[in-house]
Motif scaffolding. Structure first.
Motif, PDB file in Angstrom:
ATOM      1  N   UNK A  92       0.829  -1.205   0.000  1.00  0.00           N
ATOM      2  CA  UNK A  92       0.000   0.000   0.000  1.00  0.00           C
ATOM      3  C   UNK A  92       0.866   1.260   0.000  1.00  0.00           C
ATOM      4  N   UNK A  93       0.446   2.249  -0.781  1.00  0.00           N
ATOM      5  CA  UNK A  93       1.114   3.558  -0.831  1.00  0.00           C
ATOM      6  C   UNK A  93       0.130   4.608  -0.341  1.00  0.00           C
ATOM      7  N   UNK A  94       0.587   5.460   0.577  1.00  0.00           N
ATOM      8  CA  UNK A  94      -0.239   6.560   1.090  1.00  0.00           C
ATOM      9  C   UNK A  94       0.112   7.826   0.320  1.00  0.00           C
ATOM     10  N   UNK A  95      -0.887   8.441  -0.306  1.00  0.00           N
ATOM     11  CA  UNK A  95      -0.669   9.682  -1.067  1.00  0.00           C
ATOM     12  C   UNK A  95      -1.436  10.819  -0.400  1.00  0.00           C
ATOM     13  N   UNK A  96      -0.763  11.948  -0.210  1.00  0.00           N
ATOM     14  CA  UNK A  96      -1.445  13.137   0.304  1.00  0.00           C
ATOM     15  C   UNK A  96      -0.675  14.363  -0.180  1.00  0.00           C
ATOM     16  N   UNK A  97      -1.388  15.482  -0.339  1.00  0.00           N
ATOM     17  CA  UNK A  97      -0.683  16.700  -0.766  1.00  0.00           C
ATOM     18  C   UNK A  97      -0.300  17.565   0.429  1.00  0.00           C
ATOM     19  N   UNK A  98      -0.487  17.025   1.646  1.00  0.00           N
ATOM     20  CA  UNK A  98      -0.059  17.722   2.859  1.00  0.00           C
ATOM     21  C   UNK A  98       1.271  17.139   3.324  1.00  0.00           C
TER      22      UNK A  98
END
Length: 236
Positions: A81-87
């Motif tokens: 799993x990869x966690x993506x966020x723009x924060x």
């Protein structure tokens, strides 16, 4: 731009939790996001999120991962799993909490990898911003899917926030915009975010958008408060 959300997550992670995030919206509503809720465990999650995590399989991209609770659960289950966020703050916290794979990016700027499951929980479809961006948004998500991949997303029909008249109809401001479009500002410890657009999409509207963008759209479960979990797959 001030990363209000990331500041709050970092404070909580580092033991400096003293207040919650305030939100102001174009619906004239002032509300709070309780920060501990963003660190909830699987048992504390609503049924809709639990169901989505049970359905997630293969290689997963958690879009708008926040503090990483969903991604951590899947990682512990043994999924890639990869966690993506723009924060930036959110991604820092995801790493501190032990997530092996993270990406700091806006979803619309992200490409290159393909996934079996795209997870957009906590109204992740809201990242489309406005209804007229939804087709473009869905087409971009399609580009990140493996051939038999799935998108799992939850959203709400916020019609209940508008006044009802005696015959059951709703008073919706006639300003040509879709009633699920909301502009938000967040505030934390005296610092405010820039306003950002967010959209809540009722299931029929989502279904129509999927139909015109080559997706099957299945209602998996409905929640207790006008909310639902949908599963999107590309038509063969």
């Amino acid at each position: 731009m001030v990363d209000v959300f990331g500041m709050a997550l970092r404070d909580y992670q580092n033991g400096a939790y003293t207040e919650d995030i305030k939100t102001y919206s174009s619906l004239d509503e002032e509300d709070v996001i309780p920060i501990p809720y963003l660190f909830r465990t699987f048992d504390e999650m609503p049924k809709i999120e639990q169901k989505a995590l049970q359905l997630a399989n293969g290689k997963v991209l958690d879009v708008g991962a926040g503090a990483g609770g969903h991604a951590l659960y899947l990682q512990k289950k043994g999924l890639e799993v990869t966690a993506l966020d723009n924060s930036e703050g959110a991604i820092t916290v995801c790493k501190q909490r032990g997530l092996k794979s993270t990406v700091l990016s806006n979803i619309m700027d992200y490409s290159g990898e393909k996934y079996d499951t795209l997870l957009l929980l906590m109204n992740g479809i809201g990242l489309a911003g406005k209804l007229n961006n939804l087709s473009h948004f869905l087409q971009h998500l399609a580009s990140l899917l493996r051939p038999n991949g799935q998108i799992l997303l939850d959203s709400s029909d916020i019609i209940y926030m508008f006044e009802q008249d005696e015959d059951g109809g709703y008073w919706i401001p006639n300003n040509e915009a879709y009633y699920g479009e909301v502009a938000f500002t967040m505030e934390y410890k005296g610092k405010k975010s820039k306003p950002f657009n967010w959209v809540y999409i009722d299931f029929n509207t989502l279904q129509n958008a999927c139909e015109s963008n080559g997706f099957n759209c299945e209602l998996v479960i409905s929640g207790e408060h006008y909310d639902y979990l949908a599963k999107l797959t590309l038509k063969k």
